[in-house]
Design an enzyme around this catalytic site. Structure first.
Site, PDB file in Angstrom:
ATOM      1  N   HIS A  35       0.842  -1.205   0.000  1.00  9.81           N
ATOM      2  CA  HIS A  35       0.000   0.000   0.000  1.00  9.81           C
ATOM      3  C   HIS A  35       0.869   1.244   0.000  1.00  9.81           C
ATOM      4  O   HIS A  35       1.911   1.265   0.655  1.00  9.81           O
ATOM      5  CB  HIS A  35      -0.948   0.017   1.215  1.00  9.81           C
ATOM      6  CG  HIS A  35      -2.137   0.885   0.994  1.00  9.81           C
ATOM      7  ND1 HIS A  35      -2.117   2.228   1.249  1.00  9.81           N
ATOM      8  CD2 HIS A  35      -3.363   0.590   0.489  1.00  9.81           C
ATOM      9  CE1 HIS A  35      -3.299   2.727   0.927  1.00  9.81           C
ATOM     10  NE2 HIS A  35      -4.075   1.766   0.456  1.00  9.81           N
ATOM     11  N   ASP A  71      -7.856  -5.406  -0.938  1.00  5.70           N
ATOM     12  CA  ASP A  71      -8.304  -6.270  -2.023  1.00  5.70           C
ATOM     13  C   ASP A  71      -8.066  -7.750  -1.772  1.00  5.70           C
ATOM     14  O   ASP A  71      -8.674  -8.594  -2.434  1.00  5.70           O
ATOM     15  CB  ASP A  71      -7.615  -5.846  -3.327  1.00  5.70           C
ATOM     16  CG  ASP A  71      -8.095  -4.487  -3.774  1.00  5.70           C
ATOM     17  OD1 ASP A  71      -9.320  -4.305  -3.830  1.00  5.70           O
ATOM     18  OD2 ASP A  71      -7.269  -3.598  -4.028  1.00  5.70           O
TER      19      ASP A  71
HETATM   20  N1  COA Z   1       4.179  -7.445  -4.724  1.00  4.21           N
HETATM   21  C1  COA Z   1       5.535  -7.466  -4.837  1.00  4.21           C
HETATM   22  N2  COA Z   1       6.297  -6.403  -4.588  1.00  4.21           N
HETATM   23  C2  COA Z   1       5.677  -5.280  -4.200  1.00  4.21           C
HETATM   24  C3  COA Z   1       4.283  -5.188  -4.047  1.00  4.21           C
HETATM   25  C4  COA Z   1       3.535  -6.346  -4.340  1.00  4.21           C
HETATM   26  N3  COA Z   1       2.210  -6.346  -4.216  1.00  4.21           N
HETATM   27  N4  COA Z   1       3.961  -3.953  -3.638  1.00  4.21           N
HETATM   28  C5  COA Z   1       5.106  -3.280  -3.544  1.00  4.21           C
HETATM   29  N5  COA Z   1       6.140  -4.079  -3.885  1.00  4.21           N
HETATM   30  C6  COA Z   1       7.552  -3.716  -3.895  1.00  4.21           C
HETATM   31  C7  COA Z   1       7.912  -3.127  -5.258  1.00  4.21           C
HETATM   32  O1  COA Z   1       8.362  -4.107  -6.149  1.00  4.21           O
HETATM   33  C8  COA Z   1       8.986  -2.168  -4.876  1.00  4.21           C
HETATM   34  O2  COA Z   1      10.184  -2.869  -4.689  1.00  4.21           O
HETATM   35  P1  COA Z   1      11.544  -2.330  -5.302  1.00  4.21           P
HETATM   36  O3  COA Z   1      11.750  -0.994  -4.621  1.00  4.21           O
HETATM   37  O4  COA Z   1      12.516  -3.370  -4.932  1.00  4.21           O
HETATM   38  O5  COA Z   1      11.301  -2.186  -6.753  1.00  4.21           O
HETATM   39  C9  COA Z   1       8.559  -1.642  -3.537  1.00  4.21           C
HETATM   40  O6  COA Z   1       7.747  -2.662  -2.966  1.00  4.21           O
HETATM   41  C10 COA Z   1       7.783  -0.336  -3.599  1.00  4.21           C
HETATM   42  O7  COA Z   1       6.762  -0.481  -4.570  1.00  4.21           O
HETATM   43  P2  COA Z   1       6.078   0.733  -5.321  1.00  4.21           P
HETATM   44  O8  COA Z   1       5.354   0.232  -6.517  1.00  4.21           O
HETATM   45  O9  COA Z   1       7.051   1.860  -5.517  1.00  4.21           O
HETATM   46  O10 COA Z   1       5.064   1.193  -4.202  1.00  4.21           O
HETATM   47  P3  COA Z   1       3.817   2.088  -4.453  1.00  4.21           P
HETATM   48  O11 COA Z   1       3.547   2.787  -3.220  1.00  4.21           O
HETATM   49  O12 COA Z   1       3.989   2.895  -5.684  1.00  4.21           O
HETATM   50  O13 COA Z   1       2.702   1.000  -4.816  1.00  4.21           O
HETATM   51  C11 COA Z   1       0.892  -0.419  -4.777  1.00  4.21           C
HETATM   52  C12 COA Z   1       1.627   0.690  -4.046  1.00  4.21           C
HETATM   53  C13 COA Z   1      -0.429  -0.690  -4.070  1.00  4.21           C
HETATM   54  C14 COA Z   1       0.583   0.031  -6.235  1.00  4.21           C
HETATM   55  C15 COA Z   1       1.755  -1.689  -4.795  1.00  4.21           C
HETATM   56  O14 COA Z   1       1.964  -2.149  -3.480  1.00  4.21           O
HETATM   57  C16 COA Z   1       1.168  -2.793  -5.674  1.00  4.21           C
HETATM   58  O15 COA Z   1       1.404  -2.818  -6.875  1.00  4.21           O
HETATM   59  N6  COA Z   1       0.354  -3.731  -5.075  1.00  4.21           N
HETATM   60  C17 COA Z   1      -0.286  -4.753  -5.819  1.00  4.21           C
HETATM   61  C18 COA Z   1      -1.567  -4.220  -6.430  1.00  4.21           C
HETATM   62  C19 COA Z   1      -2.606  -3.987  -5.363  1.00  4.21           C
HETATM   63  O16 COA Z   1      -2.855  -4.827  -4.518  1.00  4.21           O
HETATM   64  N7  COA Z   1      -3.258  -2.835  -5.487  1.00  4.21           N
HETATM   65  C20 COA Z   1      -4.341  -2.448  -4.583  1.00  4.21           C
HETATM   66  C21 COA Z   1      -3.907  -1.344  -3.662  1.00  4.21           C
HETATM   67  S1  COA Z   1      -5.129  -1.057  -2.413  1.00  4.21           S
END
Ligand code: COA
Length: 390
Positions: free
Chosen positions: A269, A320
């Site tokens: 998140h 989710d």
């Molecule tokens: N699975 C695997 N790795 C994850 C992850 C996940 N669900 N969520 C975050 N990470 C990792 C990323 O790969 C990244 O690692 P890195 O720095 O080694 O590349 C790090 O954590 C930070 O991720 P980032 O995408 O920059 O964080 P964010 O704050 O932009 O993203 C989300 C937040 C929710 C988009 C992200 O956690 C995600 O894609 N989750 C899966 C989709 C999801 O469940 N969405 C619903 C949100 S309520």
């Protein structure tokens, strides 16, 4: 006349994805990431989940306080006649391709609602409230109709006297749900009704900020929710559980996902620094529904996956993750999952449209330009291709 110096207001730091940026004020909800709390108009989500109905919570979000018995009766009496799908909308639903995505259809239909409303360009607060009532009430009927049409069945009219959540299940399945099923969906709707300046809500506020109309704001929000990093994560989480299939397969799935550098859907998140405060309520509901159904398979896979992903990557579950098994136990088709999220969020989006319009200023950030400057024009016959596009 002196020209105001606006450069003094410019913040030069770029925060990718606007992380940590406070983009405006709101009195609707507080997403407290550090303490993992979610507050709707002063009430912790734990106070509302299981105690207040979606009807009460949608009133709370739109009007600012929980309704009295009389106010709730009046609110329900306004929602009930708006619930049935209007004839031109039903006709349009019939014409749209059945194989299209549910969220693509929902976005189109909500946009079309604005075409069949004489007041769609009116933006006073009472008119916006009327538009919100119509849309909050009708969206579950539209989503249930999408599900039935995709399944080769005719849409059903809502049943008077049933709650918002019970009516959805009735209109989808053609049979009244058990009280436990209706209560579970009602709590799901409450938990997902509102969540600060998330991507779809912020989209709705940006559209509202231009003084565009309610239906444009909501259909744009639906387009934003459709993405797998936002609302479609619940559908992707269910597809992940189905792909895993058996709880013995969880560990190998986790290893493969890590090796392929793929994301675990329903984990992570942007704001919460620990577990999403909605997750434990959804987990308890999914567990209860699984027990009643005598089928704990999806719950067991989820629980094992939650532990395995934590051990492998220290990622917390988000809203989710257990939404997936909960909706599955309610026999809602996976293809409809993100549209279920939209049904719930309709109240939050509407409250934000009202709040933005009540104290509006155009939302218009700056961009830091990273391209070249001072290029000289070259006539077309002397140009050399510089990009791969032909
Ligand atoms: N699975 C695997 N790795 C994850 C992850 C996940 N669900 N969520 C975050 N990470 C990792 C990323 O790969 C990244 O690692 P890195 O720095 O080694 O590349 C790090 O954590 C930070 O991720 P980032 O995408 O920059 O964080 P964010 O704050 O932009 O993203 C989300 C937040 C929710 C988009 C992200 O956690 C995600 O894609 N989750 C899966 C989709 C999801 O469940 N969405 C619903 C949100 S309520």
């Amino acid at each position: 006349m002196s020209v105001p110096d606006r450069s003094a207001n410019t913040v030069s730091e770029v925060r990718k994805g606007l992380e940590g940026v406070i983009a405006g004020d709101t009195a609707i909800s507080d997403v407290d990431g550090a303490n993992c709390r979610l507050i709707y108009r002063g009430y912790d989500i734990g106070e509302l989940a299981g105690n207040a109905s979606y009807e009460e919570v949608s009133y709370l979000l739109l009007f600012g306080s929980l309704p009295t018995q009389a106010q709730l009766g009046n609110w329900a009496a306004q929602l009930e006649p708006s619930r049935a799908i209007e004839p031109p909308i039903l006709k349009l639903l019939d014409q749209l391709p059945k194989e299209a995505s549910s969220m693509g259809i929902l976005r189109t239909i909500i946009s079309a609602l604005g075409l069949y409303a004489p007041d769609s360009d009116e933006r006073t607060l009472p008119e916006l409230r009327q538009q919100a009532i119509r849309t909050i009430a009708q969206t579950p009927a539209i989503v249930a109709a999408i599900g039935r049409l995709q399944n080769g069945q005719r849409p059903l009219a809502p049943k008077p006297g049933l709650s918002h959540a019970a009516n959805f299940l009735y209109m989808l399945h053609g049979a009244e749900p058990t009280p436990e099923q209706a209560q579970a969906l009602d709590t799901y709707f409450v938990l997902l009704a509102e969540h600060g300046f998330n991507a779809s809500t912020f989209t709705a506020r940006i559209v509202t900020g231009t003084r565009s109309d309610y239906y444009s704001a909501i259909s744009a929000a639906i387009g934003s929710l459709k993405g797998p990093l936002h609302g479609a994560a619940n559908r992707k989480a269910m597809e992940m559980l189905l792909e895993i299939g058996e709880h013995e397969q969880v560990d190998s799935y986790v290893q493969k996902t890590l090796a392929d550098h793929r994301r675990f859907m329903g984990f992570g998140h942007r704001v919460y620094k620990g577990e999403d405060p909605r997750a434990k309520h959804l987990k308890a509901l999914a567990h209860r529904l699984g027990q009643t159904a005598g089928d704990l398979r999806w719950f067991a896979i989820s629980e094992r996956l939650q532990t395995a992903v934590w051990n492998a990557k220290q990622l917390y579950i988000n809203v989710d993750f257990y939404s997936a098994s909960l909706l599955h136990y309610l026999e809602i088709p996976t293809a409809l999952f993100t549209a279920m999220f939209a049904c719930a969020r309709m109240a939050g989006w509407s409250a934000h449209v009202l709040e933005q319009m009540a104290d509006n200023r155009l939302i218009r950030p700056l961009a830091r330009y990273t391209g070249p400057r001072d290029l000289r024009f070259v006539p077309i016959e002397r140009r050399v291709a510089q990009s791969a596009a032909s």
